[in-house]
Design a protein around this motif. Structure first.
Motif, PDB file in Angstrom:
ATOM      1  N   VAL A  62       0.639  -1.161   0.070  1.00 32.88           N
ATOM      2  CA  VAL A  62      -0.073  -0.149   0.183  1.00 32.88           C
ATOM      3  C   VAL A  62       0.853   1.187   0.140  1.00 32.88           C
ATOM      4  N   ARG A  63       1.975   1.194   0.951  1.00 31.81           N
ATOM      5  CA  ARG A  63       2.745   2.214   0.835  1.00 31.81           C
ATOM      6  C   ARG A  63       3.562   2.619  -0.516  1.00 31.81           C
ATOM      7  N   LYS A  64       4.072   1.802  -1.165  1.00 29.94           N
ATOM      8  CA  LYS A  64       4.616   1.832  -2.464  1.00 29.94           C
ATOM      9  C   LYS A  64       3.672   2.016  -3.606  1.00 29.94           C
ATOM     10  N   ALA A  65       2.496   1.836  -3.418  1.00 35.92           N
ATOM     11  CA  ALA A  65       1.637   1.771  -4.834  1.00 35.92           C
ATOM     12  C   ALA A  65       1.329   3.193  -5.496  1.00 35.92           C
ATOM     13  N   ASP A  66       1.262   3.167  -6.746  1.00 36.52           N
ATOM     14  CA  ASP A  66       0.638   4.299  -7.384  1.00 36.52           C
ATOM     15  C   ASP A  66      -0.754   4.281  -7.285  1.00 36.52           C
ATOM     16  N   ILE A  67      -1.148   5.185  -6.801  1.00 31.31           N
ATOM     17  CA  ILE A  67      -2.748   5.639  -6.293  1.00 31.31           C
ATOM     18  C   ILE A  67      -3.498   5.687  -7.639  1.00 31.31           C
ATOM     19  N   ILE A  68      -4.561   5.369  -7.805  1.00 31.94           N
ATOM     20  CA  ILE A  68      -5.637   5.888  -9.201  1.00 31.94           C
ATOM     21  C   ILE A  68      -6.771   6.072  -8.211  1.00 31.94           C
ATOM     22  N   ASP A  69      -7.154   7.195  -8.352  1.00 28.91           N
ATOM     23  CA  ASP A  69      -8.456   7.961  -7.522  1.00 28.91           C
ATOM     24  C   ASP A  69      -9.527   7.585  -8.298  1.00 28.91           C
ATOM     25  N   ALA A  70     -10.319   6.704  -7.979  1.00 29.76           N
ATOM     26  CA  ALA A  70     -11.739   6.345  -8.577  1.00 29.76           C
ATOM     27  C   ALA A  70     -13.062   7.134  -7.740  1.00 29.76           C
ATOM     28  N   THR A  71     -12.800   8.340  -7.304  1.00 32.64           N
ATOM     29  CA  THR A  71     -13.818   8.658  -6.594  1.00 32.64           C
ATOM     30  C   THR A  71     -14.948   9.060  -7.800  1.00 32.64           C
ATOM     31  N   GLY A  72     -16.093   8.782  -7.318  1.00 35.54           N
ATOM     32  CA  GLY A  72     -17.282   9.120  -8.178  1.00 35.54           C
ATOM     33  C   GLY A  72     -17.548   7.865  -9.184  1.00 35.54           C
ATOM     34  N   LYS A  73     -16.717   7.130  -9.397  1.00 33.44           N
ATOM     35  CA  LYS A  73     -16.665   6.054 -10.387  1.00 33.44           C
ATOM     36  C   LYS A  73     -16.762   4.514 -10.046  1.00 33.44           C
ATOM     37  N   ILE A  74     -17.037   3.513 -10.523  1.00 29.85           N
ATOM     38  CA  ILE A  74     -17.154   2.243 -10.280  1.00 29.85           C
ATOM     39  C   ILE A  74     -15.994   1.633 -11.046  1.00 29.85           C
ATOM     40  N   VAL A  75     -15.689   0.346 -10.468  1.00 27.57           N
ATOM     41  CA  VAL A  75     -14.518  -0.718 -10.814  1.00 27.57           C
ATOM     42  C   VAL A  75     -15.297  -2.125 -10.989  1.00 27.57           C
ATOM     43  N   MET A  76     -14.771  -2.712 -11.899  1.00 24.23           N
ATOM     44  CA  MET A  76     -15.314  -4.126 -12.401  1.00 24.23           C
ATOM     45  C   MET A  76     -14.293  -4.732 -13.126  1.00 24.23           C
ATOM     46  N   PRO A  77     -14.469  -6.289 -13.119  1.00 27.36           N
ATOM     47  CA  PRO A  77     -13.566  -6.837 -14.349  1.00 27.36           C
ATOM     48  C   PRO A  77     -13.461  -6.369 -15.575  1.00 27.36           C
ATOM     49  N   GLY A  78     -12.435  -6.670 -16.513  1.00 28.84           N
ATOM     50  CA  GLY A  78     -12.589  -6.487 -17.696  1.00 28.84           C
ATOM     51  C   GLY A  78     -13.310  -7.306 -18.300  1.00 28.84           C
ATOM     52  N   LYS A 381      -6.067 -13.509  -9.159  1.00 29.97           N
ATOM     53  CA  LYS A 381      -6.558 -13.416 -10.462  1.00 29.97           C
ATOM     54  C   LYS A 381      -5.690 -12.404 -11.365  1.00 29.97           C
ATOM     55  N   LYS A 382      -5.830 -12.732 -12.732  1.00 29.09           N
ATOM     56  CA  LYS A 382      -5.082 -11.592 -13.606  1.00 29.09           C
ATOM     57  C   LYS A 382      -5.658 -10.142 -13.447  1.00 29.09           C
ATOM     58  N   ALA A 383      -4.901  -9.429 -13.348  1.00 25.74           N
ATOM     59  CA  ALA A 383      -5.129  -7.772 -13.159  1.00 25.74           C
ATOM     60  C   ALA A 383      -5.644  -7.160 -14.325  1.00 25.74           C
ATOM     61  N   ASP A 384      -7.095  -7.630 -14.724  1.00 27.40           N
ATOM     62  CA  ASP A 384      -7.716  -6.924 -15.714  1.00 27.40           C
ATOM     63  C   ASP A 384      -8.998  -6.128 -15.333  1.00 27.40           C
ATOM     64  N   VAL A 385      -8.806  -5.075 -14.977  1.00 23.06           N
ATOM     65  CA  VAL A 385      -9.612  -3.837 -14.078  1.00 23.06           C
ATOM     66  C   VAL A 385     -10.022  -2.968 -15.042  1.00 23.06           C
ATOM     67  N   LEU A 386     -11.482  -2.629 -14.919  1.00 24.57           N
ATOM     68  CA  LEU A 386     -11.804  -1.503 -15.520  1.00 24.57           C
ATOM     69  C   LEU A 386     -12.269  -0.404 -14.455  1.00 24.57           C
ATOM     70  N   ILE A 387     -12.180   0.983 -14.671  1.00 26.39           N
ATOM     71  CA  ILE A 387     -12.644   2.004 -13.862  1.00 26.39           C
ATOM     72  C   ILE A 387     -13.683   2.587 -14.961  1.00 26.39           C
ATOM     73  N   LEU A 388     -15.047   2.645 -14.640  1.00 22.88           N
ATOM     74  CA  LEU A 388     -16.092   3.431 -15.545  1.00 22.88           C
ATOM     75  C   LEU A 388     -16.528   4.648 -14.808  1.00 22.88           C
ATOM     76  N   ASP A 389     -16.699   5.609 -15.632  1.00 24.06           N
ATOM     77  CA  ASP A 389     -17.159   6.813 -15.276  1.00 24.06           C
ATOM     78  C   ASP A 389     -18.936   6.711 -15.110  1.00 24.06           C
ATOM     79  N   VAL A 390     -19.201   6.118 -14.051  1.00 22.83           N
ATOM     80  CA  VAL A 390     -20.693   6.172 -13.633  1.00 22.83           C
ATOM     81  C   VAL A 390     -20.620   6.165 -12.251  1.00 22.83           C
ATOM     82  N   ALA A 391     -21.699   6.760 -11.496  1.00 26.38           N
ATOM     83  CA  ALA A 391     -21.741   6.598 -10.163  1.00 26.38           C
ATOM     84  C   ALA A 391     -22.093   5.363  -9.579  1.00 26.38           C
ATOM     85  N   ASN A 392     -22.879   4.499 -10.103  1.00 26.18           N
ATOM     86  CA  ASN A 392     -23.103   3.328  -9.706  1.00 26.18           C
ATOM     87  C   ASN A 392     -23.493   2.233 -10.904  1.00 26.18           C
ATOM     88  N   TYR A 393     -23.575   0.952 -10.661  1.00 30.88           N
ATOM     89  CA  TYR A 393     -23.500  -0.059 -11.673  1.00 30.88           C
ATOM     90  C   TYR A 393     -24.932  -0.067 -12.448  1.00 30.88           C
TER      91      TYR A 393
END
Ligand SMILES: N=CN[C@@H](CCC(=O)O)C(=O)O
Ligand SMILES: [Zn+2]
Length: 425
Positions: A62-78, A381-393
């Motif tokens: 966590v300390r060394k990670a590059d941060i991606i801020d997904a505020t206001g968005k949702i995350v899901m598998p590719g 699992k493989k890190a295939d991840v999406l960040i989508l620009d919607v507030a909820n699914y």
């Protein structure tokens, strides 16, 4: 590289104790983590959960990670697009126009158009041109959030061209970010010069092409177009059994235009999936449920051919695991937008928002025999991840006809940022 995605409104994990493709109410359980994080190390997911927990469990990462801020968005598998005819020459917009003016898909094909027209164009197109064209298509898939795509051959109908298609896919698997899973479909149509000699062509597929596909390891799956006027259920069975004996897993284009016992055959031969199923019989659906055959439904084809939609609701209720795909091809579904197809599944096949997410991630992964590696956000699992620009699914389908893909992480690398493809190649 270590990445921490933080502050997402929702992380759609699809996590479950289920061991295989999801059925019935399991398709409804998408396991949402609110205000969640995803921790990624190299090409793997390390953990998904609340920031406070990850800080305790993985302080160094966590300390060394590059941060991606997904505020206001949702995350899901590719997304996994598990049925496409990815590599092909030419386009067929003139046939689209003919259909708008009353011709049918099969009339056009029987007159030498349709699959035959694309076969001619694919034979004439060089490896290099096909490679470039397909690369551009893969870029579009990726921008729409697709991180794994199936690619069927079947626009050669002769060995040299089938091989060319499969080799284009193989080379792109090595060079493009999107993962490509190959299916041999030499039995996509009976070539014009084998008219009235269909069984002879079946023999060519079985004795000439299939052994070479297996020997050269050009595909994992073997598919056939089982349809009135194309291949009979008996011919289809011979082709699928022959592939099975060579280690190729059967798939089948079944009951697309006329009911033809395709769903029944899929269950009998132990196919991993039966695809299309627009007019599958009640009995066939029950047999698929019993056998655990995955239904790969392609609502874009029904939309574009103005045909009745497959009975997705009934299939799920009867216990068939359902996946959804674009069927990207130049004739019956020339779209690379799986998000649009997901919307059609909600609007026309009676599927819920949650079922559609399951159908395009984990169940689609199982349709490609990759359910243990991709399709959900779970540790290892493989890190295939999406960040989508919607507030909820729920907004994914509510704001329809749009591409909400903001960020794509493929194998632990950011490849799309702010909707723009990063040119890593
Ligand atoms: N139906 C058979 N094959 C493709 C269409 C191929 C074409 O029209 O070029 C499909 O899955 O929709
Ligand atoms: Zn198809």
């Amino acid at each position: 590289m270590t990445i921490l995605i933080r502050n997402a409104n929702e992380v759609i994990t699809l996590r479950s104790n289920a061991q295989g493709p999801r059925t019935k109410e399991q398709m409804q359980e998408i396991a949402v983590v609110e205000n969640g994080c995803v921790l990624i190390e190299e090409d793997r997911i390390v953990a998904v959960g609340a920031f406070e927990q990850l800080e305790v469990d993985f302080p160094d990462l966590v300390r060394k990670a590059d941060i991606i801020d997904a505020t206001g968005k949702i995350v899901m598998p590719g997304l996994v697009d598990c049925h496409t005819h990815l590599v092909h020459g030419g386009t067929r917009e003139q046939e689209f126009n003919m259909r708008l003016n009353g011709s049918t898909y099969m009339e056009i094909m029987n007159a030498g158009g349709g699959i035959h027209a694309t076969t001619k164009r694919t034979r004439e197109t060089s490896f290099e041109e096909l490679y470039e064209k397909t690369m551009q298509h893969l870029d579009v898939f990726l921008k729409h959030g697709v991180t794994t795509v199936e690619a069927k051959s079947g626009y050669g109908l002769d060995w040299d061209t089938e091989k060319k298609q499969l080799e284009v896919a193989k080379q792109l698997q090595a060079t493009h970010d999107v993962d490509i899973v190959s299916t041999f479909m030499g039995a996509h149509a009976v070539p014009r010069d084998y008219k009235e000699r269909e069984d002879e062509f079946v023999d060519v597929v079985i004795h000439d092409m299939l052994p070479k596909v297996a020997e050269l390891k050009l595909a994992e799956f073997n598919d056939v177009f089982c349809e009135k006027g194309v291949f009979t259920p008996e011919q289809s069975q011979r082709i699928l059994e022959a592939g099975k004996a060579l280690g190729l897993t059967p798939k089948i284009h079944a009951d697309e235009i006329e009911p033809y016992q395709g769903a029944e055959l899929a269950a009998e031969v132990g196919a991993i999936s039966a695809e299309h199923l627009l007019v599958a019989s009640d009995k066939g659906i029950l047999k698929m449920a019993e056998a655990g055959t995955i239904a790969v439904l392609l609502p874009g084809t029904a939309f574009f051919l103005r045909a009745p939609y497959a009975r997705g609701r009934l299939m799920i209720d009867e216990g068939v695991p359902v996946a959804i795909s674009t069927d990207f091809n130049p004739g019956s579904s020339p779209t690379m937008s799986l998000p649009f197809i997901m919307n059609l599944a909600c609007m026309h096949m009676g599927m819920t928002l949650e079922e559609v997410l399951t159908a395009t991630t984990i169940n689609a992964a199982y349709a490609l025999n990759r359910g243990k590696q991709i399709g959900s956000l779970e540790a290892n699992k493989k890190a295939d991840v999406l960040i989508l620009d919607v507030a909820n699914y729920k907004q994914l389908q509510y704001f329809y006809g749009m591409n909400h893909t903001h960020t794509v992480i493929k194998n632990g690398q950011v490849v799309v940022q702010n909707g723009i493809l990063l040119n890593n190649r």
